[in-house]
Design an enzyme around this catalytic site. Sequence first.
Site, PDB file in Angstrom:
ATOM      1  N   ILE A 289       0.885  -1.166   0.000  1.00 20.83           N
ATOM      2  CA  ILE A 289       0.000   0.000   0.000  1.00 20.83           C
ATOM      3  C   ILE A 289       0.921   1.213   0.000  1.00 20.83           C
ATOM      4  O   ILE A 289       1.866   1.296   0.792  1.00 20.83           O
ATOM      5  CB  ILE A 289      -0.948  -0.012   1.220  1.00 20.83           C
ATOM      6  CG1 ILE A 289      -1.870   1.221   1.219  1.00 20.83           C
ATOM      7  CG2 ILE A 289      -0.200  -0.108   2.534  1.00 20.83           C
ATOM      8  CD1 ILE A 289      -2.949   1.163   2.307  1.00 20.83           C
ATOM      9  N   SER A 290       0.696   2.130  -0.919  1.00 19.11           N
ATOM     10  CA  SER A 290       1.635   3.230  -1.128  1.00 19.11           C
ATOM     11  C   SER A 290       1.649   4.220   0.032  1.00 19.11           C
ATOM     12  O   SER A 290       0.695   4.323   0.813  1.00 19.11           O
ATOM     13  CB  SER A 290       1.291   3.979  -2.417  1.00 19.11           C
ATOM     14  OG  SER A 290       1.482   3.163  -3.542  1.00 19.11           O
TER      15      SER A 290
END
Length: 229
Positions: A73-74
């Site tokens: 997840i960025s």
Amino acid sequence: MASSHSGQTETQKLLAEIRADYAATADTTGLSIPNPAVLAAIERVPRDRFVPAAGRSRAWDNTALPIGYRQTISQPFVVALMTDLLALRPGAKVLEVGTGCGYQTAILAELPVDVYSIEVIPELARTAHERLHALGYSKVHTRTGDGHAGWPEAAPFDGIIVTAAADRMPAPLVEQLAVGGHMVIPLDTGWDAQMLVVGEKQENGELDTRRVLAVRFVPLVNAKEEGTG
């Protein structure tokens, strides 16, 4: 569509860090402050709902986190920046390549835009679809497939965001971008380095591109590598 999440203190701390990152990188990004609508979306979306249980205590940290299947997840700052760089207008149609856990998808869905999202890893595509619907993002269009090919029957798109690093801009995505639309994509630049690039589609079909920021993303996987055909 907002859902309750951990304390306001954690959320406000994250928003402050995102603002600080914008200020620190303004010389290269051209954006000194985040778009208020994008920042509001970051505030509303419960990031802890998109992070596996083992990493949930760090869900509101301004950092990328593993979500399984060698994916991440960025970092919230990068999510905000990439969303900002799309320069979407209300009612725009946007394609996301790489649904992952669905967090970036949810941020886009908080804006008044029509979201199409593709994920090559079937397990991630399924759980992201279920999670997005459970959180009320039922109007998002999702599918399992090779993001390199885009979503031709829904084209053209006013914006295309690619959430994994490619060695070049996939030609089908350039073709499916509307004139005047923006594509935001991390590109490999050699020597184990990546650069976030934004391109604007010109009347002649070419992209007018500029380099924005050094980044670190997982590689863009194709369906052949995943064995999904």
